[in-house]
Design a protein around this motif. Sequence first.
Motif, PDB file in Angstrom:
ATOM      1  N   ASP A  16       0.848  -1.195   0.000  1.00 10.44           N
ATOM      2  CA  ASP A  16       0.000   0.000   0.000  1.00 10.44           C
ATOM      3  C   ASP A  16       0.885   1.246   0.000  1.00 10.44           C
ATOM      4  N   HIS A  17       1.013   1.891  -1.173  1.00 16.43           N
ATOM      5  CA  HIS A  17       1.910   3.038  -1.318  1.00 16.43           C
ATOM      6  C   HIS A  17       1.473   4.195  -0.418  1.00 16.43           C
ATOM      7  N   ASN A  22       2.395   7.504   4.469  1.00 17.76           N
ATOM      8  CA  ASN A  22       1.791   8.129   5.650  1.00 17.76           C
ATOM      9  C   ASN A  22       2.759   8.246   6.813  1.00 17.76           C
ATOM     10  N   CYS A  23       3.781   7.398   6.830  1.00 21.53           N
ATOM     11  CA  CYS A  23       4.770   7.466   7.910  1.00 21.53           C
ATOM     12  C   CYS A  23       5.574   8.761   7.769  1.00 21.53           C
ATOM     13  N   MET A  24       5.500   9.629   8.781  1.00 20.07           N
ATOM     14  CA  MET A  24       6.173  10.938   8.739  1.00 20.07           C
ATOM     15  C   MET A  24       7.599  10.876   9.274  1.00 20.07           C
ATOM     16  N   ARG A  25       8.056   9.679   9.680  1.00 21.82           N
ATOM     17  CA  ARG A  25       9.403   9.508  10.243  1.00 21.82           C
ATOM     18  C   ARG A  25       9.597  10.338  11.511  1.00 21.82           C
ATOM     19  N   CYS A  26       8.507  10.549  12.249  1.00 26.13           N
ATOM     20  CA  CYS A  26       8.579  11.419  13.432  1.00 26.13           C
ATOM     21  C   CYS A  26       9.304  10.758  14.604  1.00 26.13           C
ATOM     22  N   GLY A  27       9.255   9.421  14.657  1.00 23.93           N
ATOM     23  CA  GLY A  27       9.949   8.706  15.725  1.00 23.93           C
ATOM     24  C   GLY A  27       9.139   8.479  16.983  1.00 23.93           C
ATOM     25  N   CYS A  81       3.249   0.319  18.217  1.00 22.61           N
ATOM     26  CA  CYS A  81       3.543   1.552  17.486  1.00 22.61           C
ATOM     27  C   CYS A  81       2.280   2.232  16.972  1.00 22.61           C
ATOM     28  N   GLU A  82       1.222   1.481  16.740  1.00 26.16           N
ATOM     29  CA  GLU A  82       0.034   2.045  16.098  1.00 26.16           C
ATOM     30  C   GLU A  82      -0.729   3.044  16.971  1.00 26.16           C
ATOM     31  N   PRO A  83      -0.991   2.756  18.251  1.00 28.28           N
ATOM     32  CA  PRO A  83      -1.726   3.734  19.061  1.00 28.28           C
ATOM     33  C   PRO A  83      -0.990   5.063  19.241  1.00 28.28           C
ATOM     34  N   VAL A  84       0.355   5.038  19.164  1.00 27.16           N
ATOM     35  CA  VAL A  84       1.120   6.272  19.394  1.00 27.16           C
ATOM     36  C   VAL A  84       1.446   7.008  18.097  1.00 27.16           C
ATOM     37  N   CYS A  85       1.061   6.448  16.965  1.00 24.59           N
ATOM     38  CA  CYS A  85       1.393   7.065  15.670  1.00 24.59           C
ATOM     39  C   CYS A  85       0.434   8.213  15.366  1.00 24.59           C
ATOM     40  N   PRO A  86       0.927   9.447  15.228  1.00 25.15           N
ATOM     41  CA  PRO A  86       0.037  10.580  14.956  1.00 25.15           C
ATOM     42  C   PRO A  86      -0.612  10.520  13.574  1.00 25.15           C
ATOM     43  N   SER A  87      -0.029   9.743  12.665  1.00 21.79           N
ATOM     44  CA  SER A  87      -0.600   9.609  11.320  1.00 21.79           C
ATOM     45  C   SER A  87      -1.505   8.399  11.183  1.00 21.79           C
ATOM     46  N   GLY A  88      -1.582   7.581  12.230  1.00 24.61           N
ATOM     47  CA  GLY A  88      -2.440   6.411  12.190  1.00 24.61           C
ATOM     48  C   GLY A  88      -1.988   5.350  11.197  1.00 24.61           C
ATOM     49  N   GLN A  90      -1.123   2.033   9.587  1.00 27.59           N
ATOM     50  CA  GLN A  90      -1.493   0.649   9.868  1.00 27.59           C
ATOM     51  C   GLN A  90      -0.285  -0.246   9.625  1.00 27.59           C
ATOM     52  N   TYR A  91       0.654  -0.163  10.532  1.00 29.03           N
ATOM     53  CA  TYR A  91       1.926  -0.866  10.372  1.00 29.03           C
ATOM     54  C   TYR A  91       1.747  -2.382  10.269  1.00 29.03           C
ATOM     55  N   GLY A  92       0.836  -2.933  11.066  1.00 27.44           N
ATOM     56  CA  GLY A  92       0.628  -4.374  11.083  1.00 27.44           C
ATOM     57  C   GLY A  92       0.242  -4.919   9.721  1.00 27.44           C
ATOM     58  N   HIS A  93      -0.585  -4.180   8.984  1.00 24.82           N
ATOM     59  CA  HIS A  93      -1.007  -4.629   7.647  1.00 24.82           C
ATOM     60  C   HIS A  93       0.166  -4.605   6.673  1.00 24.82           C
ATOM     61  N   LEU A  94       0.994  -3.585   6.771  1.00 27.48           N
ATOM     62  CA  LEU A  94       2.173  -3.503   5.911  1.00 27.48           C
ATOM     63  C   LEU A  94       3.117  -4.668   6.199  1.00 27.48           C
ATOM     64  N   LEU A  95       3.324  -4.963   7.475  1.00 23.42           N
ATOM     65  CA  LEU A  95       4.242  -6.029   7.870  1.00 23.42           C
ATOM     66  C   LEU A  95       3.765  -7.381   7.345  1.00 23.42           C
ATOM     67  N   GLU A  96       2.481  -7.678   7.509  1.00 22.86           N
ATOM     68  CA  GLU A  96       1.956  -8.967   7.060  1.00 22.86           C
ATOM     69  C   GLU A  96       2.053  -9.121   5.551  1.00 22.86           C
ATOM     70  N   GLU A  97       1.781  -8.048   4.824  1.00 25.66           N
ATOM     71  CA  GLU A  97       1.863  -8.122   3.357  1.00 25.66           C
ATOM     72  C   GLU A  97       3.303  -8.345   2.912  1.00 25.66           C
ATOM     73  N   ALA A  98       4.237  -7.633   3.518  1.00 24.19           N
ATOM     74  CA  ALA A  98       5.646  -7.780   3.158  1.00 24.19           C
ATOM     75  C   ALA A  98       6.143  -9.190   3.476  1.00 24.19           C
ATOM     76  N   ARG A  99       5.770  -9.704   4.629  1.00 27.82           N
ATOM     77  CA  ARG A  99       6.188 -11.061   4.990  1.00 27.82           C
ATOM     78  C   ARG A  99       5.614 -12.089   4.018  1.00 27.82           C
ATOM     79  N   ASP A 100       4.373 -11.888   3.607  1.00 28.18           N
ATOM     80  CA  ASP A 100       3.765 -12.833   2.674  1.00 28.18           C
ATOM     81  C   ASP A 100       4.487 -12.824   1.333  1.00 28.18           C
ATOM     82  N   ILE A 101       4.833 -11.644   0.854  1.00 29.40           N
ATOM     83  CA  ILE A 101       5.558 -11.539  -0.418  1.00 29.40           C
ATOM     84  C   ILE A 101       6.891 -12.277  -0.331  1.00 29.40           C
ATOM     85  N   LEU A 102       7.636 -12.023   0.731  1.00 26.69           N
ATOM     86  CA  LEU A 102       8.942 -12.665   0.884  1.00 26.69           C
ATOM     87  C   LEU A 102       8.807 -14.176   1.007  1.00 26.69           C
ATOM     88  N   GLU A 103       7.800 -14.630   1.741  1.00 32.35           N
ATOM     89  CA  GLU A 103       7.622 -16.076   1.934  1.00 32.35           C
ATOM     90  C   GLU A 103       7.265 -16.769   0.616  1.00 32.35           C
TER      91      GLU A 103
END
Length: 450
Positions: A16-17, A22-27, A81-88, A90-103
């Motif tokens: 999901d581009h 959406n990640c602002m790299r705010c930390g 990380c998701e509840p504290v992200c000011p941009s909201g 959805q890191y978990g969805h990105l992680l699962e998709e990336a892992r599926d592609i690699l697998e």
Amino acid sequence: MKQTEEVKQAFEQRMDHTELMNCMRCGFCLPSCPTYVETGDNEAASPRGRIALMKGVVDGLIEPDEEVEKQLNLCLGCRACEPVCPSGVQYGHLLEEARDILEQHKQRPLHERALRRVVFHWLFPNHKRIRQTVSLLYLYQKTGLKTWVQKMKINQWLPKHLDEMQSILPNVPSPAEMKHRPAFLGAKQPVRKRVAFFSGCLMDTLFMSTNDATLTLLQLAGCEVVIPKTQGCCGALHGHSGEKEKAKELAKRNIAAFESLDVDAIVTNAGGCGAFLTEYQNLFQDEPKWRKRAEQFTGKIKDFSEILVECGFHKAVPLSMPEQMVTYQESCHLRNVMRISQAPRLLLESIDHVNVQELPENQYCCGSAGIYNIVQPELSMKILDRKMKQVQSLQPSLMVTANPGCLLQMRLGVKQAGLECDIRVEHLADVLLESVPQEMKNHGRGGENG
């Protein structure tokens, strides 16, 4: 080279581009991430860093090599990380998709492919096979084989972390008990709700007593409970491990099992299962009809603690336990995905004579994370050690959690610290039923069949 190009194309097509941007790299996510903290402020081991790696692969700036895969697999998936992200994001969805592609593009050795096939395709999708496998544990525990194995020191042949894990498994129910499960339970009080119960796979075998406790609590709260026989594993293990297609199969099975029922809610008692169930719609981005059915299904998912509070269970039932200090260890997925935090605390605080104290760094993962403590034992134990320092600073006599993985992990931590005689670790459902007056537990079971 061809395989690398295929991975790059899959990242470009499937990730999901918009979410990556959406990640602002705010930390803000950094201090909430256990792997970032425990690896010594390693940027690549943070949510921000992992998103940067994913985006780098999408943009063709980073090769999808073993280092990228290592960092993605090092993530617990706790989603703190998701509840504290000011941009909201959805890191978990990105992680699962990336892992599926690699697998899907990974060339694993034959023995690894065989093991994954057995676990993901043969065992967990088939409830009968899970019962049969857990029945072997029952024989191991009840026939004296476990004592003999320990006496002969055969268990020392196992990797240390696996030997420790088998030592803290709960007492397994008999094969007959696991086979004969109810399909309907009537309310023990005036009917307030009609609910369906998601019994799960390991929860209805290895942790069957906790399921039974949950069902009794729902009855005492005035719930009629339907338990569909055609339901199965939620698919969380598959979804988190790069087995998306199998997760979709299991999701379709569960949606079909529950969607025709006339119920107010579908109730779960395991944070990890509940979180995955609430996000079924994300599995069906390319299947609009199933996405719509999934949305109707997920809209009814509730944790049992929510239902008990809604029904006023904590006000209607006089809960009591011997005087003691109690603390609550949050399930990451219950807190960060289902956003349920207050209901379990409210129920615990309603028990007479217990002193409920907040565990320091409660939002910090315990290191269980599904099978993380098996596939990443070193880092998992470091995270657990940090958690146990907080437990020892509080010195409770009872620790309560709402997820089976957390339960086993914290029991392991208590055992490693030599505190088994001082601290009990129990599921919230078991603690609540323990605090119910005996006469109420024995008063009428309500109709049942199975």
